[in-house]
Design a protein around this motif. Structure first.
Motif, PDB file in Angstrom:
ATOM      1  N   GLU A   1       0.566  -1.167  -0.003  1.00  0.00           N
ATOM      2  CA  GLU A   1       0.024   0.074  -0.030  1.00  0.00           C
ATOM      3  C   GLU A   1       0.808   1.268   0.079  1.00  0.00           C
ATOM      4  N   ALA A   2       1.991   1.244   0.910  1.00  0.00           N
ATOM      5  CA  ALA A   2       2.872   2.456   0.879  1.00  0.00           C
ATOM      6  C   ALA A   2       3.352   2.421  -0.232  1.00  0.00           C
ATOM      7  N   ALA A   3       3.789   1.112  -1.065  1.00  0.00           N
ATOM      8  CA  ALA A   3       4.707   1.434  -2.286  1.00  0.00           C
ATOM      9  C   ALA A   3       3.762   1.921  -3.357  1.00  0.00           C
ATOM     10  N   LEU A   4       2.545   1.645  -3.233  1.00  0.00           N
ATOM     11  CA  LEU A   4       1.551   2.162  -4.485  1.00  0.00           C
ATOM     12  C   LEU A   4       1.518   3.814  -4.217  1.00  0.00           C
ATOM     13  N   ALA A   5       1.157   4.187  -2.898  1.00  0.00           N
ATOM     14  CA  ALA A   5       1.115   5.359  -2.912  1.00  0.00           C
ATOM     15  C   ALA A   5       2.362   6.362  -3.429  1.00  0.00           C
ATOM     16  N   HIS A   6       3.535   5.857  -2.945  1.00  0.00           N
ATOM     17  CA  HIS A   6       4.704   6.511  -3.453  1.00  0.00           C
ATOM     18  C   HIS A   6       4.827   6.454  -5.192  1.00  0.00           C
ATOM     19  N   VAL A   7       4.935   5.356  -5.406  1.00  0.00           N
ATOM     20  CA  VAL A   7       4.833   5.095  -6.938  1.00  0.00           C
ATOM     21  C   VAL A   7       3.980   5.840  -8.017  1.00  0.00           C
ATOM     22  N   ASN A   8       2.745   6.019  -7.213  1.00  0.00           N
ATOM     23  CA  ASN A   8       1.617   6.671  -8.001  1.00  0.00           C
ATOM     24  C   ASN A   8       2.029   8.059  -8.096  1.00  0.00           C
ATOM     25  N   ALA A   9       2.460   8.784  -6.985  1.00  0.00           N
ATOM     26  CA  ALA A   9       3.002  10.024  -6.918  1.00  0.00           C
ATOM     27  C   ALA A   9       4.357  10.431  -7.628  1.00  0.00           C
ATOM     28  N   GLY A  10       4.614   9.514  -8.561  1.00  0.00           N
ATOM     29  CA  GLY A  10       6.152   9.851  -9.360  1.00  0.00           C
ATOM     30  C   GLY A  10       7.036   9.704  -8.552  1.00  0.00           C
TER      31      GLY A  10
END
Length: 216
Positions: free
Chosen positions: A31-40
């Protein structure tokens, strides 16, 4: 981005990769990975599997299913050929059996980032600009450019951009912790400093979007 399945297990690796010039963000959940990656905020991902209970493929598949396309390296204590094949088929770009030296991890990261950007080697040359990603040195028409850490990260992002527009958010991500919270004006200041060294004509402002490297 370093995704680990046991909190704190990758601290030493993160420290050593930082010494090789990478800006590392450590997260402990998808979940944390997705949040950071989606923020570029990630140029590449490392899935560091400390515990051997889950299959490496099961740690990769959710990331690819979520649409994450960044280069992905798996570090795992599981060395069986089937684990490697399954992880690669699930979407990993590389698979390394642990233990492994941090220098090898850094070299493999540079390789998968280069491949994702269409660059065959650590040296990038465009319009008189010459960049060595490993040595972290830059030259203009054969003359050494004494770039600061942030200036090097910025010109690297522009050169890897392959003539596409590099957004302000992408620049903030490239600057790592130094770019967090920078306003658009502050980003412009960073770009202006780089322009003084590489030439105003080489960096074009795309109003309202970001910047593009121009080849004279």
């Amino acid at each position: 981005m370093l995704i680990e399945d046991q909190a704190g297990a990758s601290d030493l690796l993160a420290q050593r990769l930082g010494g090789s010039g990478f800006q590392i963000t450590q997260v402990g959940s998808f979940e944390a990975a997705l949040a950071h990656v989606n923020a570029g905020r990630a140029a590449a991902l490392v899935v560091d599997q400390t515990l051997g209970n889950a299959s490496p493929a099961s740690m990769v598949q959710p990331l690819r299913d979520a649409g994450i396309g960044q280069p992905l390296l798996v570090l795992s204590p599981r060395g069986a050929w089937r684990d490697k094949v399954d992880a690669l088929d699930a979407g990993a770009d590389d698979y390394v059996f642990k233990p492994v030296r941090s220098e090898e991890v850094a070299a493999r990261l540079r390789a998968i980032i280069r491949r994702s950007s269409g660059q065959p080697s650590n040296r990038i040359t465009k319009g008189g600009l010459d960049l060595d990603l490993k040595a972290r040195c830059a030259w203009l028409d054969g003359r050494c450019l004494y770039l600061t850490r942030n200036e090097f990260r910025l010109v690297q992002a522009l050169m890897l951009g392959q003539h596409h527009v590099v957004t302000r958010d992408a620049i903030r991500a490239a600057l790592g912790a130094d770019g967090a919270g920078l306003t658009d004006n502050a980003v412009e200041v960073q770009v202006a400093r780089l322009r003084r060294k590489v030439g105003n004509d080489r960096i074009k402002t795309i109003r309202g979007v970001g910047y593009r490297l121009e080849v004279p």
